[in-house]
Write an enzyme that holds these catalytic residues in place. Structure first.
Site, PDB file in Angstrom:
ATOM      1  N   SER A 132      -8.773  17.619  44.232  1.00 44.21           N
ATOM      2  CA  SER A 132      -9.206  18.521  45.293  1.00 44.21           C
ATOM      3  C   SER A 132      -9.973  17.837  46.422  1.00 44.21           C
ATOM      4  O   SER A 132     -10.624  16.813  46.241  1.00 44.21           O
ATOM      5  CB  SER A 132     -10.094  19.617  44.689  1.00 44.21           C
ATOM      6  OG  SER A 132     -11.097  19.048  43.877  1.00 44.21           O
ATOM      7  N   GLN A 134     -13.109  17.631  48.171  1.00 40.71           N
ATOM      8  CA  GLN A 134     -14.365  17.925  47.494  1.00 40.71           C
ATOM      9  C   GLN A 134     -15.493  17.064  48.034  1.00 40.71           C
ATOM     10  O   GLN A 134     -15.286  16.104  48.778  1.00 40.71           O
ATOM     11  CB  GLN A 134     -14.216  17.674  45.985  1.00 40.71           C
ATOM     12  CG  GLN A 134     -13.841  16.231  45.648  1.00 40.71           C
ATOM     13  CD  GLN A 134     -13.670  16.017  44.152  1.00 40.71           C
ATOM     14  OE1 GLN A 134     -14.559  15.475  43.518  1.00 40.71           O
ATOM     15  NE2 GLN A 134     -12.537  16.445  43.607  1.00 40.71           N
ATOM     16  N   HIS A 136     -19.842  16.059  46.563  1.00 39.43           N
ATOM     17  CA  HIS A 136     -20.834  16.255  45.508  1.00 39.43           C
ATOM     18  C   HIS A 136     -22.203  16.496  46.137  1.00 39.43           C
ATOM     19  O   HIS A 136     -22.570  15.822  47.103  1.00 39.43           O
ATOM     20  CB  HIS A 136     -20.868  15.037  44.584  1.00 39.43           C
ATOM     21  CG  HIS A 136     -19.532  14.721  43.994  1.00 39.43           C
ATOM     22  ND1 HIS A 136     -18.835  15.627  43.224  1.00 39.43           N
ATOM     23  CD2 HIS A 136     -18.749  13.625  44.099  1.00 39.43           C
ATOM     24  CE1 HIS A 136     -17.679  15.088  42.862  1.00 39.43           C
ATOM     25  NE2 HIS A 136     -17.598  13.885  43.385  1.00 39.43           N
ATOM     26  N   LYS A 159     -24.415  13.774  42.059  1.00 36.03           N
ATOM     27  CA  LYS A 159     -23.264  13.075  41.494  1.00 36.03           C
ATOM     28  C   LYS A 159     -22.716  12.009  42.461  1.00 36.03           C
ATOM     29  O   LYS A 159     -21.555  12.061  42.841  1.00 36.03           O
ATOM     30  CB  LYS A 159     -22.166  14.077  41.122  1.00 36.03           C
ATOM     31  CG  LYS A 159     -21.059  13.504  40.245  1.00 36.03           C
ATOM     32  CD  LYS A 159     -19.940  14.519  40.083  1.00 36.03           C
ATOM     33  CE  LYS A 159     -18.782  13.955  39.283  1.00 36.03           C
ATOM     34  NZ  LYS A 159     -17.622  14.852  39.254  1.00 36.03           N
ATOM     35  N   GLU A 161     -20.909   8.661  43.220  1.00 33.31           N
ATOM     36  CA  GLU A 161     -19.930   8.022  42.348  1.00 33.31           C
ATOM     37  C   GLU A 161     -19.245   6.861  43.063  1.00 33.31           C
ATOM     38  O   GLU A 161     -19.229   6.780  44.290  1.00 33.31           O
ATOM     39  CB  GLU A 161     -18.885   9.031  41.851  1.00 33.31           C
ATOM     40  CG  GLU A 161     -18.024   9.651  42.923  1.00 33.31           C
ATOM     41  CD  GLU A 161     -17.131  10.772  42.405  1.00 33.31           C
ATOM     42  OE1 GLU A 161     -17.431  11.347  41.353  1.00 33.31           O
ATOM     43  OE2 GLU A 161     -16.139  11.074  43.079  1.00 33.31           O
ATOM     44  N   HIS A 299     -14.055  13.873  50.190  1.00 33.00           N
ATOM     45  CA  HIS A 299     -13.070  12.934  49.657  1.00 33.00           C
ATOM     46  C   HIS A 299     -12.060  13.661  48.773  1.00 33.00           C
ATOM     47  O   HIS A 299     -12.245  14.809  48.392  1.00 33.00           O
ATOM     48  CB  HIS A 299     -13.760  11.827  48.853  1.00 33.00           C
ATOM     49  CG  HIS A 299     -14.474  12.301  47.624  1.00 33.00           C
ATOM     50  ND1 HIS A 299     -15.745  12.845  47.665  1.00 33.00           N
ATOM     51  CD2 HIS A 299     -14.103  12.331  46.313  1.00 33.00           C
ATOM     52  CE1 HIS A 299     -16.135  13.167  46.443  1.00 33.00           C
ATOM     53  NE2 HIS A 299     -15.150  12.877  45.596  1.00 33.00           N
ATOM     54  N   ARG A 318     -15.595  22.278  45.795  1.00 33.61           N
ATOM     55  CA  ARG A 318     -14.188  22.110  46.185  1.00 33.61           C
ATOM     56  C   ARG A 318     -13.795  23.119  47.259  1.00 33.61           C
ATOM     57  O   ARG A 318     -14.335  24.214  47.312  1.00 33.61           O
ATOM     58  CB  ARG A 318     -13.271  22.309  44.981  1.00 33.61           C
ATOM     59  CG  ARG A 318     -13.521  21.366  43.819  1.00 33.61           C
ATOM     60  CD  ARG A 318     -12.614  21.680  42.638  1.00 33.61           C
ATOM     61  NE  ARG A 318     -12.849  20.783  41.516  1.00 33.61           N
ATOM     62  CZ  ARG A 318     -13.767  20.981  40.585  1.00 33.61           C
ATOM     63  NH1 ARG A 318     -14.546  22.059  40.644  1.00 33.61           N
ATOM     64  NH2 ARG A 318     -13.932  20.120  39.601  1.00 33.61           N
ATOM     65  N   LYS A 324      -8.677  25.280  41.093  1.00 36.22           N
ATOM     66  CA  LYS A 324      -9.999  25.617  40.558  1.00 36.22           C
ATOM     67  C   LYS A 324     -10.782  26.432  41.585  1.00 36.22           C
ATOM     68  O   LYS A 324     -10.317  26.689  42.692  1.00 36.22           O
ATOM     69  CB  LYS A 324     -10.764  24.342  40.189  1.00 36.22           C
ATOM     70  CG  LYS A 324     -10.133  23.564  39.035  1.00 36.22           C
ATOM     71  CD  LYS A 324     -10.991  22.363  38.680  1.00 36.22           C
ATOM     72  CE  LYS A 324     -10.413  21.612  37.498  1.00 36.22           C
ATOM     73  NZ  LYS A 324     -11.231  20.421  37.136  1.00 36.22           N
TER      74      LYS A 324
END
Length: 446
Positions: A132, A134, A136, A159, A161, A299, A318, A324
C-alpha cells in the site's frame, strides 16, 4: 564455579539432558531461533519467495506450500510474531519471554532506553505485488492513533524502517522534484483533472519558495486522494485505455509512466493509489543498496526481496493500493511534503573502521542499526564481535559452525539460520562453505 550444562548438538536428542540449574541457565545468552512467517497476499509464491527459501534453509523439514504466498519473516519479539527459541532445554519458549526473564541480555543502555524491550524488529520481505501507499507515524501521532483506533493502529510506537535490497528491489519513496510532478500534470490530463487547475497552478507558481511549495504540494496530493470515487475511477479507466492503446500502437508511454501504471492497475484496478506514481519517486535498489523511511515519509514497495529493520511496531497509515483499512485524512495531514530526487532516497552505507568484513547501515534513529557481514572465501575463522546490545544474526549465504562461551553447544549455521546474541557476547565462526559467508545483523548502537 557454576556448573555448565553439558554441550550437545542443538539438532540432537535432548530429552535425556539433566535439569539445568538457574545459575547455569543465566550463562546461556546465545541461541538459535525459529521465526514467524507472515503469509500476506502480496508475498511471492512458494519457493519463488526468498522468505520461503530461507525458512527451508534454516529448517530442512519445513513444508513450503507451492501455491501459498510467503511475504515476511519476522525475527524479533513483537507480540504478533514472537520468535521461538530453538532449544527445549530453555524454559522460556519465546524470545519475548526470555527477554522478560533476563532483561540484562539487552545491554544496560538498551534496557534502560527502551524499558526492557527489544527495540527493533528484523525482517525479510518477498514482495510480489505492490504494498500500500503508506507512511508510519511519529511517536506522538502513534500514541494518539492507538488510543483512538486500537483496532487499526495496534501499538503506540513509531515505526522508522530501513529496507536493504537482497535482489533488485523496486519501490516508491518520497515526493518527486516539483518539475517532475509538473511535467506529469502537463502530460497526463487524467491526473491533472483529479488535482484540479487551481491547485496545479498554485504548485507551478510556488517553485523556488520551499514553504509555499510544501503547502501547494499538500493541497494537490490531498485533493487527488480525497477525490470522489466515481470521478477518479472514470479518469483512471480513461488513462489506462489511452496508455494501452498508445503502447499497442508502438508509441512511447514514458511521459505517462505507462508501464508502471498498467502494472499497478492490473494488481489494484480502480484504486486511487495508481495515480500516486505521478507524485512519488520510483526508486530501484540494486542488491546491497538501502532506503531509510523516517516518520511521515510516503512510500510503497512494488517488487523484490529485501532485508528490513524497523522500530518494534506494526503501525501503518494507508491510503491506496490496498484492500486493508485506509485513512486518507490522517495520511494527507501527516506526510512530509519535501520534494527530493529519487537518488537522494538511497541511504548511504559505510565500512566499519574496526572490521573490513562489516558494512554499517546506521540510520538517524536509536532503535536499530544493521550490519552486513561479508566473510570472504579466504577467511575460515571469523569472530562476530561483541556489541553493547542484543543482536539478531541472519545467515543469507554460507555455512559455519558457531561457538560461544554463552551458548549451550556449538550451533550449525546454514542459509536461513537465525541466532540471538545477547549484549557483550561474541560468536566464533568456523566457516565450512567454499565461497565464504554473507550475514546480516540487527542491533541498537546507543
Amino acid at each position: 564455579m557454576k556448573k555448565r550444562p553439558r554441550r550437545r548438538s542443538l539438532s540432537g536428542d535432548v530429552s535425556n539432558v539433566q535439569s539445568v540449574d538457574v545459575a547455569a541457565m543465566e550463562e546461556v545468552r546465545v541461541f538459535p531461533l525459529t521465526c514467524a512467517v507472515q503469509n500476506y497476499a502480496w508475498g511471492k509464491i512458494g519457493l519463488d519467495s526468498e522468505v520461503a527459501k530461507l525458512v527451508v534453509g534454516g529448517d530442512p523439514v519445513a513444508v513450503i506450500e507451492r501455491d501459498k504466498p510467503y511475504a515476511e519473516l519476522w525475527m524479533g519479539a513483537h507480540p504478533k510474531g514472537d520468535a521461538q527459541i530453538k532449544d527445549n532445554r530453555i524454559a522460556q519458549t519465546t524470545l519475548g519471554q526470555w527477554i522478560t526473564h533476563y532483561p540484562a541480555c539487552l545491554g544496560s543502555k538498551v534496557k534502560d532506553a527502551f524499558q526492557g524491550q527489544l527495540p527493533f524488529l528484523f525482517k525479510v520481505l518477498s514482495v510480489n505485488t505492490a504494498l500500500s501507499i503508506q507512511a508510519h507515524p511519529n511517536k506522538e501521532l502513534a500514541a494518539t492513533l492507538h488510543a483512538q483506533f486500537p483496532e487499526h493502529y495496534p501499538d503506540n510506537n513509531h515505526k522508522p524502517e530501513m529496507a536493504i535490497a537482497l535482489t533488485r528491489f523496486q519501490g516508491l519513496c518520497g515526493f518527486r522534484p516539483v518539475d517532475e510532478i509538473l511535467g506529469f500534470l502537463q502530460a497526463v490530463p487524467e491526473f491533472h483533472a483529479l488535482v484540479g487547475r487551481d491547485a496545479a497552478e498554485e504548485l507551478r507558481s510556488s517553485v523556488g519558495d520551499e514553504v509555499r511549495t510544501g503547502r501547494a504540494l499538500k493541497k494537490c496530493f490531498t485533493k487527488m486522494m480525497s477525490c470522489e470515487k466515481k470521478v477518479f475511477v472514470d479518469e483512471l479507466n480513461e488513462l489506462v485505455k489511452r496508455v494501452t492503446q498508445e503502447g499497442a500502437a508502438g508509441k512511447d508511454t514514458s511521459s505517462s509512466n505507462g508501464d508502471l501504471l498498467l502494472r499497478l492497475h492490473s494488481q489494484y484496478p480502480g484504486d486511487i493509489g495508481c495515480f500516486s506514481i505521478y507524485f512519488l519517486n520510483y526508486v530501484v535498489l540494486e542488491p546491497g543498496q538501502a532506503m531509510f523511511l523516517g516518520a511521515n515519509e510516503p512510500h510503497a514497495y512494488i517488487y523484490g526481496d529485501c532485508i528490513e529493520c524497523m522500530a518494534c511496531s506494526d503501525n501503518t497509515v494507508r491510503a491506496g493500493l490496498t484492500r486493508k483499512y485506509i485513512d486518507v485524512n490522517t495520511l494527507c495531514e501527516m506526510l512530509n511534503y519535501k520534494p527530493a530526487s529519487a537518488s537522494s532516497k538511497i541511504f548511504p552505507c559505510v565500512p566499519d573502521p574496526a572490521d573490513p568484513c562489516v558494512t554499517l547501515y546506521d540510520p538517524p534513529v536509536p532503535d536499530f542499526t544493521v550490519m552486513k557481514i561479508q566473510v570472504p572465501a579466504s577467511v575460515k575463522d571469523y569472530t562476530v564481535a561483541s556489541v553493547d546490545s542484543a543482536s539478531i544474526l541472519l545467515v543469507i549465504e554460507g555455512d559455519a559452525m558457531a561457538t560461544s562461551a554463552a551458548a549451550f553447544s556449538d550451533v550449525t549455521l546454514t542459509r536461513g539460520s537465525v541466532l540471538f546474541v545477547s549484549a557483550n557476547e561474541s560468536v566464533s565462526l568456523q566457516v565450512t562453505s567454499q565461497s565464504g559467508m554473507t550475514l546480516f545483523r540487527a542491533c541498537s548502537l546507543l
